[in-house]
Design an enzyme around this catalytic site. Structure first.
Site, PDB file in Angstrom:
ATOM      1  CB  ILE A 164      -6.919  -2.296   1.208  1.00  0.00           C
ATOM      2  CG1 ILE A 164      -5.993  -2.545   2.401  1.00  0.00           C
ATOM      3  CG2 ILE A 164      -8.375  -2.452   1.578  1.00  0.00           C
ATOM      4  CD1 ILE A 164      -6.200  -1.552   3.533  1.00  0.00           C
ATOM      5  N   GLY A 165      -4.241  -3.457  -0.720  1.00  0.00           N
ATOM      6  CA  GLY A 165      -3.037  -2.974  -1.397  1.00  0.00           C
ATOM      7  C   GLY A 165      -1.981  -4.045  -1.421  1.00  0.00           C
ATOM      8  CB  SER A 223       8.484  -4.778  -2.923  1.00  0.00           C
ATOM      9  OG  SER A 223       8.489  -3.806  -1.911  1.00  0.00           O
ATOM     10  CG  PHE A 224       5.572  -5.791   2.071  1.00  0.00           C
ATOM     11  CD1 PHE A 224       4.631  -6.493   2.795  1.00  0.00           C
ATOM     12  CD2 PHE A 224       5.181  -4.646   1.408  1.00  0.00           C
ATOM     13  CE1 PHE A 224       3.333  -6.027   2.868  1.00  0.00           C
ATOM     14  CE2 PHE A 224       3.892  -4.200   1.495  1.00  0.00           C
ATOM     15  CZ  PHE A 224       2.967  -4.889   2.223  1.00  0.00           C
ATOM     16  N   GLY A 225       4.676  -7.903   0.205  1.00  0.00           N
ATOM     17  CA  GLY A 225       3.522  -8.768   0.430  1.00  0.00           C
ATOM     18  C   GLY A 225       2.237  -7.993   0.203  1.00  0.00           C
ATOM     19  CE  LYS A 226      -1.498 -10.350  -2.972  1.00  0.00           C
ATOM     20  NZ  LYS A 226      -2.095 -11.523  -3.500  1.00  0.00           N
ATOM     21  CB  VAL A 227      -1.859  -3.631   2.743  1.00  0.00           C
ATOM     22  CG1 VAL A 227      -2.489  -2.888   3.915  1.00  0.00           C
ATOM     23  CG2 VAL A 227      -0.387  -3.297   2.629  1.00  0.00           C
ATOM     24  CE  LYS A 245       4.058  -2.866   4.346  1.00  0.00           C
ATOM     25  NZ  LYS A 245       4.672  -1.568   4.432  1.00  0.00           N
ATOM     26  CG  ASP A 300       9.889   3.912  -1.447  1.00  0.00           C
ATOM     27  OD1 ASP A 300      10.017   4.464  -2.568  1.00  0.00           O
ATOM     28  OD2 ASP A 300       9.358   2.806  -1.291  1.00  0.00           O
TER      29      ASP A 300
HETATM   30  N1  ATP Z   1      -2.917   1.713   6.778  1.00  0.00           N
HETATM   31  C1  ATP Z   1      -3.388   1.566   5.545  1.00  0.00           C
HETATM   32  N2  ATP Z   1      -4.659   1.911   5.252  1.00  0.00           N
HETATM   33  C2  ATP Z   1      -5.132   1.809   3.979  1.00  0.00           C
HETATM   34  N3  ATP Z   1      -4.407   1.354   2.935  1.00  0.00           N
HETATM   35  C3  ATP Z   1      -3.134   0.990   3.150  1.00  0.00           C
HETATM   36  C4  ATP Z   1      -2.558   1.073   4.462  1.00  0.00           C
HETATM   37  N4  ATP Z   1      -1.272   0.662   4.378  1.00  0.00           N
HETATM   38  C5  ATP Z   1      -1.058   0.349   3.085  1.00  0.00           C
HETATM   39  N5  ATP Z   1      -2.168   0.533   2.335  1.00  0.00           N
HETATM   40  C6  ATP Z   1      -2.309   0.286   0.876  1.00  0.00           C
HETATM   41  O1  ATP Z   1      -1.364  -0.692   0.483  1.00  0.00           O
HETATM   42  C7  ATP Z   1      -0.431  -0.137  -0.465  1.00  0.00           C
HETATM   43  C8  ATP Z   1       0.952  -0.769  -0.210  1.00  0.00           C
HETATM   44  O2  ATP Z   1       1.377  -0.468   1.109  1.00  0.00           O
HETATM   45  P1  ATP Z   1       2.898  -0.132   1.429  1.00  0.00           P
HETATM   46  O3  ATP Z   1       3.308   1.110   0.673  1.00  0.00           O
HETATM   47  O4  ATP Z   1       3.104  -0.076   2.880  1.00  0.00           O
HETATM   48  O5  ATP Z   1       3.601  -1.376   0.723  1.00  0.00           O
HETATM   49  P2  ATP Z   1       5.075  -1.543   0.180  1.00  0.00           P
HETATM   50  O6  ATP Z   1       5.270  -2.925  -0.303  1.00  0.00           O
HETATM   51  O7  ATP Z   1       6.015  -1.132   1.242  1.00  0.00           O
HETATM   52  O8  ATP Z   1       5.091  -0.606  -1.044  1.00  0.00           O
HETATM   53  P3  ATP Z   1       6.275  -0.470  -2.063  1.00  0.00           P
HETATM   54  O9  ATP Z   1       6.455  -1.780  -2.731  1.00  0.00           O
HETATM   55  O10 ATP Z   1       5.741   0.557  -3.006  1.00  0.00           O
HETATM   56  O11 ATP Z   1       7.440  -0.027  -1.271  1.00  0.00           O
HETATM   57  C9  ATP Z   1      -0.491   1.378  -0.251  1.00  0.00           C
HETATM   58  O12 ATP Z   1      -0.109   2.089  -1.404  1.00  0.00           O
HETATM   59  C10 ATP Z   1      -1.973   1.561   0.084  1.00  0.00           C
HETATM   60  O13 ATP Z   1      -2.752   1.591  -1.089  1.00  0.00           O
END
Ligand code: ATP
Length: 496
Positions: free
Chosen positions: A33-34, A37-41, A54, A150
């Site tokens: 779903i997303g 930079s760290f990986g995938k959600v 995550k 952030d």
């Molecule tokens: N609990 C959740 N429920 C639904 N979608 C989520 C959830 N957590 C994260 N996502 C989706 O995943 C995307 C990335 O999550 P997150 O911001 O935690 O990643 P990140 O790597 O820390 O981001 P960045 O690289 O921007 O710092 C979010 O923008 C959102 O679309």
């Protein structure tokens, strides 16, 4: 292999993170779903509950691992309705690093804002801003102070009820209250949302989050990407830091909102408001964007400040007093008309509630001021509403699609009048042209004290407009207000 070496070397004393442990076998991973930079959600299930999972990249560097561990540590200590709920983590050596949080099914605010198929009124977008501010206030009020670092629209997540929650604490940091800190190496955060003092490696405090919030507010207002005109980071940085360039606030923005945005992204952090002050100001902004009429705005502010929904009996009592509704033979019919037009929604307990948004639209459509009536007297808003719902051709709040469905099989010359679904305060006449062909939709604008305008011609009432038109011949049957008057005609017969 790289990640195994790091896991061994950099994961001492997992227990000190204090995070509830979840074992990988307890998690079922479904679709992605997303990503970041760290990986995938991923969407997933854990202990029978839908969750977000995550998962750290299979290969990661030390910084990413530290950020992930920091996020787990911080999230396991913050609990607030506007902060994404942390449920547990898997930090076992030799296993993928995973973090389990509540699933926010509508995804992130950035994606919603840029999806043109998603309807989001300004009222709703400002409510979203207030939710984010409530979450941020919780962080800033803690001691030591949590700085998010952030804050951006993609780090705001939305649940099924359109409540917003702050997420992504990978760059967050704790600082002693009333202190300032400095980045030693790279500035942390996302440049477009980054406060100038952070970009310039100067000292900063929690007010850097307020700058980012200013950019988020602008995104919520405009549904556009900030600074999209820049292609060079150096030029962007010089403009934002030295020339104080900021995104353009549209001229028709209510002043309470434009002032708030400008204060949030002030160059001087001391001029930026606290989140407590921002929340107070957003209560006012929510009223300003929902109700255009000044007197109606004052009415809501005096009676229902900080509330977006009011139970029908409480609203009715206040509104009748405010408008001086007479206690005459029309009173019951007036109230019935108001109720039918406001369509109060039932809340979870089954009680009817009037929303500020619906109230604002009602005032746009009918106007609060008294107007001249046909017999030379004065019509109140109640008179106008009562007369309107009695028109067989008036169908109220129906969509273009519904109007098409109602009319498509009827003879040429059939018409209905409805509220415009795209322009607050306007009406739409949907009709089947006598010359044949598809349903025609024409917008009629209403200006209080002036009248109703269609194709440059202004009429004192919709009734006159309909009467004078050559092609509006047969009222479309099936108006939802007709049943209201079946009962009323019976009542009227009873009176006579
Ligand atoms: N609990 C959740 N429920 C639904 N979608 C989520 C959830 N957590 C994260 N996502 C989706 O995943 C995307 C990335 O999550 P997150 O911001 O935690 O990643 P990140 O790597 O820390 O981001 P960045 O690289 O921007 O710092 C979010 O923008 C959102 O679309």
């Amino acid at each position: 292999m790289a990640h195994l070496a790091l896991q061994g070397a950099n994961r001492p004393d997992e227990g000190s993170l204090g995070a509830p442990e979840i074992f990988p076998e307890e998690i079922t991973v479904e679709e992605e779903i997303g990503s970041g930079s760290f990986g995938k959600v991923y969407k997933g299930r854990c202990r029978q509950k839908p969750v977000a999972v995550k998962i750290l990249h299979r290969t990661f560097d030390k910084r990413t691992l530290l950020a992930f561990r920091r996020e787990v540590k911080i999230m396991s200590k913050i609990f607030h309705p506007n902060i994404c709920l942390f449920m547990g983590a898997c930090l076992l050596p030799e296993k993928p690093c995973m973090m389990v949080t509540e699933l926010l099914p509508k995804g992130d605010v950035e994606s919603l804002l840029h999806d043109s198929k998603v309807t989001l009124s300004l009222f709703l977008r400002m409510k979203m801003a207030r939710d984010a501010a409530l979450g941020m206030n919780w962080l800033h009020c803690s001691n030591p102070v949590f700085i998010h670092r952030d804050l951006k629209s993609s780090n705001l997540l939305v649940d099924n009820n359109m409540n917003v929650k702050v997420c992504d604490f990978g760059l967050s940091q704790l600082i002693p209250r009333d202190h300032k800190v400095k980045d030693r190496q790279n500035a942390k955060g996302t440049p477009l949302w980054m406060a100038p003092e952070v970009m310039m490696f100067q000292e900063f405090n929690e007010k850097c989050d307020v700058y980012s919030f200013g950019i988020v507010l602008w995104e919520l207002l405009t549904r556009q990407e900030p600074f999209s005109e820049y292609t060079s980071f150096e030029v962007f940085k010089a403009d934002v830091c030295h020339k104080q360039v900021r995104p353009i606030i549209p001229a028709d923005t209510p002043s309470s909102l434009s002032i708030l945005i400008s204060r949030c992204w002030s160059a001087d952090p001391n001029e930026r408001p606290s989140f407590e002050a921002i929340i107070g100001q957003l209560h006012k902004v929510i009223i300003d964007v929902s109700i255009r009429d000044e007197a109606a705005r004052d009415f809501w502010t005096i009676h229902f400040i900080k509330r977006e929904e009011v139970h029908w009996p409480e609203f009715l009592e206040a509104f009748c007093k405010f408008t001086g509704l007479p206690d005459d033979s029309m009173r019951e019919r007036n109230i019935k008309s108001l109720h039918a037009l406001l369509e109060p929604k039932k809340d979870e307990g089954g009680a009817e509630a009037v929303s500020i948004e619906q109230f604002g639209r009602l005032i746009d459509w009918f106007g609060l001021k008294k107007s001249k009536s046909d017999d030379g007297g004065e019509d109140s808003i109640f008179d106008r509403m009562r007369e309107m719902v009695q028109k067989t051709w008036f169908h109220g709040e129906i969509t273009t699609q519904e109007a098409n469905q109602k009319l498509s099989t009827l003879p040429a010359g059939t018409f209905l009048v409805r509220f415009s679904s795209t322009h607050n305060g306007s009406y739409t006449i949907s009709s089947l042209p006598q010359s044949g062909g598809k349903v025609k939709h024409q917008r009629v604008s209403y200006v209080e004290g002036v009248g109703y305008t269609l194709n440059g011609e202004t009429k004192p009432s919709l009734e006159v407009m309909v009467r004078d038109a050559n092609d509006l011949l047969i009222p479309c049957p099936g108006s939802k207000y007709q049943s209201l008057f079946v009962e009323q005609s019976t009542e009227m017969m009873g009176y006579e």
